[in-house]
Design a protein around this motif. Structure first.
Motif, short mmCIF file in Angstrom:
data_model
loop_
_atom_site.label_atom_id
_atom_site.label_comp_id
_atom_site.label_asym_id
_atom_site.label_seq_id
_atom_site.Cartn_x
_atom_site.Cartn_y
_atom_site.Cartn_z
N CYS A 1 0.82 -1.20 0.00
CA CYS A 1 0.00 0.00 0.00
C CYS A 1 0.86 1.26 0.00
CB CYS A 1 -0.97 -0.01 1.18
SG CYS A 1 -2.22 -1.32 1.04
N CYS B 1 0.45 3.90 -2.94
CA CYS B 1 -0.29 5.11 -2.60
C CYS B 1 0.56 6.34 -2.28
CB CYS B 1 -1.20 4.83 -1.40
SG CYS B 1 -2.45 3.57 -1.73
N ILE B 2 1.76 6.16 -1.81
CA ILE B 2 2.57 7.30 -1.39
C ILE B 2 3.53 7.66 -2.53
CG2 ILE B 2 4.11 8.24 0.38
CD1 ILE B 2 1.33 7.36 1.39
N THR B 3 3.17 8.70 -3.26
CA THR B 3 3.97 9.10 -4.41
C THR B 3 5.08 10.07 -4.03
OG1 THR B 3 2.34 10.80 -4.91
CG2 THR B 3 2.10 8.69 -6.05
N LYS B 4 4.81 10.90 -3.04
CA LYS B 4 5.80 11.89 -2.59
C LYS B 4 5.85 11.86 -1.06
CE LYS B 4 4.62 14.94 -6.40
NZ LYS B 4 3.97 16.21 -6.75
N LEU C 1 0.29 12.82 5.26
CA LEU C 1 -0.38 12.25 4.10
C LEU C 1 -1.35 13.26 3.51
CD1 LEU C 1 -1.34 8.71 5.46
CD2 LEU C 1 0.56 9.28 3.95
N SER C 2 -1.41 13.28 2.19
CA SER C 2 -2.44 14.09 1.54
C SER C 2 -3.77 13.36 1.65
CB SER C 2 -2.08 14.31 0.06
OG SER C 2 -2.22 13.10 -0.67
N SER D 1 -5.72 12.37 -0.76
CA SER D 1 -5.80 11.27 -1.73
C SER D 1 -4.93 10.09 -1.29
CB SER D 1 -5.38 11.74 -3.12
OG SER D 1 -4.05 12.20 -3.13
N GLU D 2 -3.78 10.37 -0.67
CA GLU D 2 -2.92 9.28 -0.18
C GLU D 2 -3.61 8.54 0.95
OE1 GLU D 2 1.57 11.02 -1.03
OE2 GLU D 2 0.53 11.61 0.80
N SER D 3 -4.24 9.27 1.84
CA SER D 3 -4.95 8.66 2.96
C SER D 3 -6.10 7.79 2.47
CB SER D 3 -5.47 9.75 3.89
OG SER D 3 -6.13 9.20 4.99
N CYS E 1 -6.36 6.41 -0.52
CA CYS E 1 -5.77 5.29 -1.25
C CYS E 1 -5.32 4.20 -0.27
CB CYS E 1 -4.59 5.78 -2.08
SG CYS E 1 -3.75 4.48 -3.02
N ILE E 2 -4.65 4.60 0.81
CA ILE E 2 -4.18 3.62 1.79
C ILE E 2 -5.37 2.91 2.44
CG2 ILE E 2 -3.08 3.38 4.06
CD1 ILE E 2 -0.98 5.37 3.09
#
Length: 88
Positions: free
Chosen positions: A45, A49-52, A57-58, A60-62, A64-65
C-alpha cells in the motif's frame, strides 16, 4: 521454565500435552501470519499510494491507503474461507 513446559517427569525434561503443544503452535503461527500480513500490506500500500513521501499524508494518499488495506483484508478473508472450506 519455557512457554512449552508444564512440569517434569522426574527426568528433567519438560512435559506438555499434545493439545497444549498444538495450541502453542497455533498461537505462534497466528502471530507470524499477522506480522507477515501487516508487513505485506504496509509495503504494497505504501508503494502504491505514497507518491511523494513527506511529513504528512495528503487526502488522496490517505484515501488510497484506506482502500488498499480494505482490499487486502477482504481478499485475505476470501482466501482464508476458500482454504478452510476446501475438501480435504
Amino acid at each position: 521454565m519455557d512457554s512449552f513446559s508444564t512440569g517434569s517427569s522426574g527426568t528433567g525434561s519438560p512435559q506438555i500435552s499434545t493439545e497444549e503443544f498444538m495450541d502453542q503452535m497455533k498461537l505462534q503461527l497466528a502471530q507470524a501470519y499477522a506480522q507477515e500480513f501487516l508487513e505485506t500490506v504496509r509495503e504494497k500500500c505504501f508503494d502504491k499510494c505514497i507518491t511523494k513521501p513527506g511529513s504528512s499524508l495528503s487526502g488522496s494518499e490517505s484515501s488510497c491507503i484506506s482502500r488498499c488495506v480494505d482490499r487486502y483484508i477482504e481478499a485475505t478473508g476470501i482466501i482464508s474461507k476458500a482454504l478452510f472450506n476446501a475438501p480435504r
